[in-house]
Enzyme design. Structure first.
Site, PDB file in Angstrom:
ATOM      1  N   LYS A 152     -27.908  21.290  -9.236  1.00 38.27           N
ATOM      2  CA  LYS A 152     -27.958  20.268 -10.485  1.00 38.27           C
ATOM      3  C   LYS A 152     -28.141  19.098  -9.943  1.00 38.27           C
ATOM      4  O   LYS A 152     -27.149  18.773  -9.128  1.00 38.27           O
ATOM      5  CB  LYS A 152     -27.058  20.567 -11.263  1.00 38.27           C
ATOM      6  CG  LYS A 152     -27.284  21.815 -12.286  1.00 38.27           C
ATOM      7  CD  LYS A 152     -26.230  22.191 -13.536  1.00 38.27           C
ATOM      8  CE  LYS A 152     -26.089  23.363 -14.191  1.00 38.27           C
ATOM      9  NZ  LYS A 152     -25.062  23.315 -15.428  1.00 38.27           N
ATOM     10  N   HIS A 212     -15.729  18.320 -22.012  1.00 42.30           N
ATOM     11  CA  HIS A 212     -16.703  17.195 -22.270  1.00 42.30           C
ATOM     12  C   HIS A 212     -16.278  16.600 -23.617  1.00 42.30           C
ATOM     13  O   HIS A 212     -16.632  14.909 -23.578  1.00 42.30           O
ATOM     14  CB  HIS A 212     -17.808  17.883 -22.413  1.00 42.30           C
ATOM     15  CG  HIS A 212     -18.412  18.002 -21.031  1.00 42.30           C
ATOM     16  ND1 HIS A 212     -19.682  18.980 -21.134  1.00 42.30           N
ATOM     17  CD2 HIS A 212     -18.523  17.686 -19.791  1.00 42.30           C
ATOM     18  CE1 HIS A 212     -19.832  19.032 -19.734  1.00 42.30           C
ATOM     19  NE2 HIS A 212     -19.108  18.570 -19.096  1.00 42.30           N
ATOM     20  N   HIS A 252     -15.136  23.303 -20.552  1.00 40.09           N
ATOM     21  CA  HIS A 252     -16.019  22.390 -20.383  1.00 40.09           C
ATOM     22  C   HIS A 252     -16.444  21.927 -21.745  1.00 40.09           C
ATOM     23  O   HIS A 252     -16.664  20.783 -21.978  1.00 40.09           O
ATOM     24  CB  HIS A 252     -17.612  22.360 -19.579  1.00 40.09           C
ATOM     25  CG  HIS A 252     -17.190  22.373 -18.079  1.00 40.09           C
ATOM     26  ND1 HIS A 252     -16.535  23.303 -17.280  1.00 40.09           N
ATOM     27  CD2 HIS A 252     -17.807  21.370 -17.282  1.00 40.09           C
ATOM     28  CE1 HIS A 252     -16.390  22.998 -16.013  1.00 40.09           C
ATOM     29  NE2 HIS A 252     -17.150  21.894 -16.036  1.00 40.09           N
ATOM     30  N   HIS A 286     -12.746  14.280 -14.948  1.00 41.99           N
ATOM     31  CA  HIS A 286     -13.647  15.369 -15.402  1.00 41.99           C
ATOM     32  C   HIS A 286     -12.763  16.512 -15.117  1.00 41.99           C
ATOM     33  O   HIS A 286     -12.675  17.409 -16.201  1.00 41.99           O
ATOM     34  CB  HIS A 286     -14.848  15.418 -14.653  1.00 41.99           C
ATOM     35  CG  HIS A 286     -15.852  16.754 -14.749  1.00 41.99           C
ATOM     36  ND1 HIS A 286     -16.419  17.037 -16.167  1.00 41.99           N
ATOM     37  CD2 HIS A 286     -15.964  17.697 -14.038  1.00 41.99           C
ATOM     38  CE1 HIS A 286     -16.913  18.118 -16.075  1.00 41.99           C
ATOM     39  NE2 HIS A 286     -16.854  18.626 -14.862  1.00 41.99           N
ATOM     40  N   ASN A 341     -19.265  26.875 -17.384  1.00 35.09           N
ATOM     41  CA  ASN A 341     -18.550  25.975 -18.286  1.00 35.09           C
ATOM     42  C   ASN A 341     -17.416  26.174 -18.777  1.00 35.09           C
ATOM     43  O   ASN A 341     -17.038  25.600 -19.749  1.00 35.09           O
ATOM     44  CB  ASN A 341     -20.090  25.708 -19.102  1.00 35.09           C
ATOM     45  CG  ASN A 341     -21.030  24.976 -18.382  1.00 35.09           C
ATOM     46  OD1 ASN A 341     -20.879  24.230 -17.703  1.00 35.09           O
ATOM     47  ND2 ASN A 341     -22.249  25.525 -19.010  1.00 35.09           N
ATOM     48  N   GLU A 373     -11.564  22.780 -11.181  1.00 33.56           N
ATOM     49  CA  GLU A 373     -12.423  23.705 -11.156  1.00 33.56           C
ATOM     50  C   GLU A 373     -12.480  24.873 -10.395  1.00 33.56           C
ATOM     51  O   GLU A 373     -13.000  25.863 -10.450  1.00 33.56           O
ATOM     52  CB  GLU A 373     -13.714  22.747 -10.525  1.00 33.56           C
ATOM     53  CG  GLU A 373     -14.317  21.559 -11.219  1.00 33.56           C
ATOM     54  CD  GLU A 373     -15.283  21.860 -12.276  1.00 33.56           C
ATOM     55  OE1 GLU A 373     -15.375  23.185 -12.472  1.00 33.56           O
ATOM     56  OE2 GLU A 373     -15.631  20.920 -13.118  1.00 33.56           O
ATOM     57  N   GLU A 398     -29.549  28.363 -15.642  1.00 40.44           N
ATOM     58  CA  GLU A 398     -28.818  28.362 -16.486  1.00 40.44           C
ATOM     59  C   GLU A 398     -29.436  29.046 -17.923  1.00 40.44           C
ATOM     60  O   GLU A 398     -29.287  28.454 -18.988  1.00 40.44           O
ATOM     61  CB  GLU A 398     -28.095  27.226 -16.976  1.00 40.44           C
ATOM     62  CG  GLU A 398     -26.795  27.389 -17.936  1.00 40.44           C
ATOM     63  CD  GLU A 398     -26.012  26.092 -17.732  1.00 40.44           C
ATOM     64  OE1 GLU A 398     -25.849  25.261 -16.721  1.00 40.44           O
ATOM     65  OE2 GLU A 398     -25.528  25.684 -18.766  1.00 40.44           O
ATOM     66  N   ARG A 403     -25.009  31.500 -15.595  1.00 38.11           N
ATOM     67  CA  ARG A 403     -24.679  30.327 -15.180  1.00 38.11           C
ATOM     68  C   ARG A 403     -23.767  29.512 -16.100  1.00 38.11           C
ATOM     69  O   ARG A 403     -22.673  28.802 -15.684  1.00 38.11           O
ATOM     70  CB  ARG A 403     -25.769  29.538 -14.689  1.00 38.11           C
ATOM     71  CG  ARG A 403     -25.291  28.350 -14.110  1.00 38.11           C
ATOM     72  CD  ARG A 403     -26.314  27.451 -13.110  1.00 38.11           C
ATOM     73  NE  ARG A 403     -25.828  26.299 -12.177  1.00 38.11           N
ATOM     74  CZ  ARG A 403     -26.499  25.864 -11.477  1.00 38.11           C
ATOM     75  NH1 ARG A 403     -27.688  26.308 -11.008  1.00 38.11           N
ATOM     76  NH2 ARG A 403     -26.087  24.837 -10.847  1.00 38.11           N
ATOM     77  N   LYS A 417     -19.608  30.661  -7.289  1.00 37.61           N
ATOM     78  CA  LYS A 417     -20.841  29.797  -7.720  1.00 37.61           C
ATOM     79  C   LYS A 417     -22.137  30.376  -7.045  1.00 37.61           C
ATOM     80  O   LYS A 417     -23.250  30.420  -7.829  1.00 37.61           O
ATOM     81  CB  LYS A 417     -20.399  28.444  -7.395  1.00 37.61           C
ATOM     82  CG  LYS A 417     -21.573  27.671  -8.049  1.00 37.61           C
ATOM     83  CD  LYS A 417     -21.237  26.350  -8.415  1.00 37.61           C
ATOM     84  CE  LYS A 417     -22.351  25.529  -9.314  1.00 37.61           C
ATOM     85  NZ  LYS A 417     -22.280  24.209  -9.623  1.00 37.61           N
ATOM     86  N   ARG A 430     -42.487  13.129  -4.441  1.00 39.58           N
ATOM     87  CA  ARG A 430     -42.572  14.891  -5.099  1.00 39.58           C
ATOM     88  C   ARG A 430     -41.686  15.727  -4.543  1.00 39.58           C
ATOM     89  O   ARG A 430     -41.763  16.988  -4.568  1.00 39.58           O
ATOM     90  CB  ARG A 430     -44.070  15.320  -5.221  1.00 39.58           C
ATOM     91  CG  ARG A 430     -45.136  14.534  -6.126  1.00 39.58           C
ATOM     92  CD  ARG A 430     -46.028  15.058  -6.988  1.00 39.58           C
ATOM     93  NE  ARG A 430     -46.808  14.400  -7.653  1.00 39.58           N
ATOM     94  CZ  ARG A 430     -48.226  13.765  -7.154  1.00 39.58           C
ATOM     95  NH1 ARG A 430     -48.307  14.047  -5.942  1.00 39.58           N
ATOM     96  NH2 ARG A 430     -48.709  12.994  -8.042  1.00 39.58           N
TER      97      ARG A 430
HETATM   98  N1  GLY Z   1     -21.223  22.581 -13.021  1.00 36.79           N
HETATM   99  C1  GLY Z   1     -21.791  23.692 -13.468  1.00 36.79           C
HETATM  100  C2  GLY Z   1     -22.968  24.165 -12.893  1.00 36.79           C
HETATM  101  O1  GLY Z   1     -23.663  23.799 -11.811  1.00 36.79           O
HETATM  102  O2  GLY Z   1     -23.728  25.137 -13.366  1.00 36.79           O
END
Ligand code: GLY
Length: 370
Positions: free
Chosen positions: A144, A253, A249, A267, A246, A186, A238, A242, A228, A122
């Site tokens: 993430k 994507h 993206h 990417h 993107n 990026e 997000e 946040r 960031k 956990r």
């Molecule tokens: N890569 C985008 C984020 O971490 O929100």
């Protein structure tokens, strides 16, 4: 040479250290976070061959014993089977609730090992030691974690923040130029989404960065991580800002899906082409100047990066096919595709009611130019 960026998330706050020789100092830097002098490292074959010895000796210099699991390199590793493999290995190693997992690699390892740490007993603490530019400026920061599903990329995972991030820019020296430039996609994104002065700095200093200027690499990683960190501190899960991360993206994507997530398009390359298309869309919608779009495209070209759909080898779907792929994006809500658009370089916003006929026309023109 060392810079610190603090990610301010209350009791889940942590520091990102950016500099050189951080692998050699890893033991000293990590010791304060350990309940006992033992860590479990998850890495991949490429990183293990190049850098695992340096990390293990840096740890052992501070009396920390390291055990390591080396997984195959590549996006295909981010799957259920390797997640199970990693979790069972951590249990085999008798990793306890107060122990530390180290994710040592690029975005794939960071996401997979972070998710394994999130679900093991956990939740066991973990530290990110990102080894690619893309991971240093993006995926290792912000919590993430996750894996891909046969249904799509990153569809299974958790927000789970690391205790520390060590971004050693020295290890970027072993990256293939193509991988470095993909990560740079990026970096450019941060200038475009929220810091015009940083974009100007990149226009002036990007070529030096690409050929290995360490001080400039540290500055670029520091500025990207700071941006960031500020956004993640405002909107960890997000729900709002946040999504600005993107930029590029939505198009990117779709292009990655169209090229089968293969080496045809990395990417960060998809993000770079996506940023150019996002500015073209913004310009066509009367939101930003033609000069802004030209600067974006010119900088990508100066850096020798993929900029246009014509830079992607092989067949691509038609405009409607690409729009269909955008419709499968995680950010779609009520069937509406989210785009990050720009009013100017450094001034972006989220838009969910873009006139899709404009997007279709831009894609048709870009496909015709191939
Ligand atoms: N890569 C985008 C984020 O971490 O929100």
């Amino acid at each position: 040479m060392k810079q610190t960026v603090h990610v301010d998330l209350g009791e889940r706050s942590y520091d990102i250290l950016i500099g050189t020789d951080l692998l050699a100092e890893a033991g000293t830097l990590i010791s304060p976070f350990l309940a006992r002098k033992r860590v479990a490292v998850i890495t991949d074959e490429t990183v293990a061959a190049l850098h695992l010895d340096a990390l293990v000796s840096g740890l052992s210099a501070a009396g920390i014993e390291a055990t390591a699991l080396t997984l195959p390199a590549g996006e295909a590793t981010k799957n259920w089977a390797e997640l199970q493999h990693s979790v069972e290995w951590l249990l085999d190693q008798r990793v306890e609730r107060d122990d530390m997992v180290i994710a040592f690699g690029g975005g794939v390892i960071g996401d997979l090992a972070g998710f394994a740490a999130a679900i093991l007993r956990r939740g066991v603490d973990f530290i990110q030691i990102p080894t690619t530019l893309l991971a240093q400026v993006d995926s290792s920061v912000g919590g993430k974690t996750g894996i891909n599903s046969p249904h799509g990329k990153n569809l299974v995972g958790a927000f789970y923040q690391p205790k520390l991030v060590l971004a050693d820019v020295g290890v970027l020296g072993t990256l293939a130029p193509r991988d470095f430039l993909a990560g740079y996609g990026e970096v450019v994104k941060y200038g475009l989404l929220g810091d015009a002065a940083f974009f100007t700095w990149l226009e002036d200093n990007g070529p030096d960065l690409a050929v290995g200027d360490v001080a400039k690499r540290i500055h670029a990683v520091q500025r990207s991580c700071q941006m960031k960190a500020d956004i993640v501190a405002r909107d960890e899960k997000e729900r709002g800002d946040r999504a600005l991360l993107n930029l590029g993206h939505t198009f990117g994507h779709a292009l990655e899906a169209a090229t089968g997530y293969s080496s045809r398009l990395l990417h960060g390359e998809g993000v770079a082409i996506g940023c150019a298309l996002a500015f073209q869309t913004s310009e066509a919608l009367g939101l930003c100047s033609q000069e802004a779009t030209s600067r974006v495209r010119q900088h990508l070209k100066t850096m020798g990066m993929k900029t246009d759909l014509s830079d992607i080898d092989g067949d691509l779907p038609d405009a409607d096919g690409l729009i269909e792929l955008m419709g499968q994006d995680k950010k779609v809500r009520d069937g509406k595709i989210a785009f990050i658009l720009a009013r100017e370089i450094g001034d972006s916003f989220v838009c969910r009611d873009v006139d899709m006929s404009v997007v279709r026309r831009i894609l048709q023109d870009a496909l015709r130019a191939r």
